[in-house]
Design an enzyme around this catalytic site. Structure first.
Site: not given
Length: 326
Positions: A56, A58, A187, A200, A204
């Site tokens: 699903s 990207i 991100s 998160y 990253k």
């Protein structure tokens, strides 16, 4: 006009470019240049590419772009039925690809003990791997003080350690065969502090920290790493996002917004970055892209923005008007 004035004007002109140009772009300046004047995505024809998180978002649309370019694909995620759907579309995108050119391999990327076995399956199937795309991962919505440490650990297992494990298998292979590419879906949270997503951000930022020393250790081994940093992208990521409680999902339907880059467009730009072997790319609409450049050029500006516009302004940019208020 003395030297100091000239220097000041040059300084202002240089940084003005980074502030003005995002008004006309949906990616960083170098990526926009390469899309027009660099190597086309079609130059990847014949490459063997493994995409995790391909069922699903990207990852799915990147599979379509690379299939159209003539790449051989390995598609991995947990949902086998969705992977088969993506494979079918890939074969429709390029009639020159055969059923054997697109391999569906369902896997739980958290099962680190299987990584070596799965990697060997890919090599046995295609004889090589040219590009590994680490796209699997989940976001988060939670207040900093309310996050259970168990959530931090689980998110690092998924967003960092699973990627490091698979990437080290790839690097060993690349060192044997004379080179290859690793693409990491990072991100804006990997280059900026983002409120209500502390873990998160940590995961990253950790990816950038892990991969930056790689070039220093193997500068002459033809190994390339691309860190792809999307801002708000139109995918249904909020439903599966972590919160601050272990086992809980955010469960909010992501709003459709013009302030987000479409998954299709993000995938196209990602493929351009792969074809041109760029080190780091940013993909976002004007407002978040301008914030990124402000932070890049003037690192202290985030504190000023929070004081000037408040936390809600940054939250609005982050989620592009998500349907649930934090």
């Amino acid at each position: 006009m003395d030297l100091l004035e000239v220097t000041g004007l040059l300084f202002i002109a240089y940084y003005s470019i980074y502030i003005v140009l995002p008004s006309f772009l949906d990616c960083n300046i170098l990526l926009a240049f390469k899309e027009k004047f660099g190597k086309p995505v079609s130059s990847l024809k014949g490459k063997t590419v493994w995409i995790t998180g391909a069922s699903s978002g990207i990852g799915e649309y990147l599979a379509y772009v690379l299939a159209k370019a003539g790449c051989k694909l390995i598609l991995s995620a947990r949902r086998a039925a969705e992977l088969e759907r993506v494979k079918k579309t890939c074969l429709e995108e390029n009639k020159c690809l055969t059923d054997d050119d697109v391999e569906v391999y369902p896997m739980d990327i958290l099962d680190l003990d299987l990584h070596e076995k799965v990697f060997q399956h890919v090599i046995n199937k295609f004889g090589k791997l040219d590009i590994l795309v680490n796209n699997a991962g989940r976001s988060q919505r939670a207040k900093w003080a309310d996050i259970d440490l168990a959530v931090d650990k689980e998110m690092f297992d998924l967003n960092v350690f699973s990627i490091m494990s698979l990437s080290r298998q790839a690097i060993k292979h690349f060192l044997k065969v004379g080179g290859g590419q690793i693409i990491n879906t990072s991100s804006f949270a990997g280059i900026l502090p983002i409120p209500m997503s502390a873990t998160y951000c940590g995961t990253k930022h950790a990816l950038h920290g892990y991969f930056k020393p790689l070039f220093m250790e193997y500068p002459d081994k033809n190994i390339h790493v691309t860190m792809v940093c999307p801002g708000p992208v139109q995918t249904d990521f909020l439903a599966e996002s972590f919160t601050g409680k272990l086992g809980e999902k955010y469960g909010v339907t992501t709003d459709v917004s013009k302030s987000k880059v479409s998954a299709e467009r993000c995938a196209i730009l990602m493929a351009v970055a792969i074809a041109n072997k760029l080190d780091e790319v940013w993909i976002a609409t004007t407002s978040p892209l301008r914030i990124a450049y402000l932070y890049y050029c003037f690192p202290n500006c985030i504190s000023w923005l929070i004081k000037k516009f408040g936390r809600k302004y940054l939250l609005k940019l982050r989620d592009a008007n998500a349907s649930k208020e934090d």
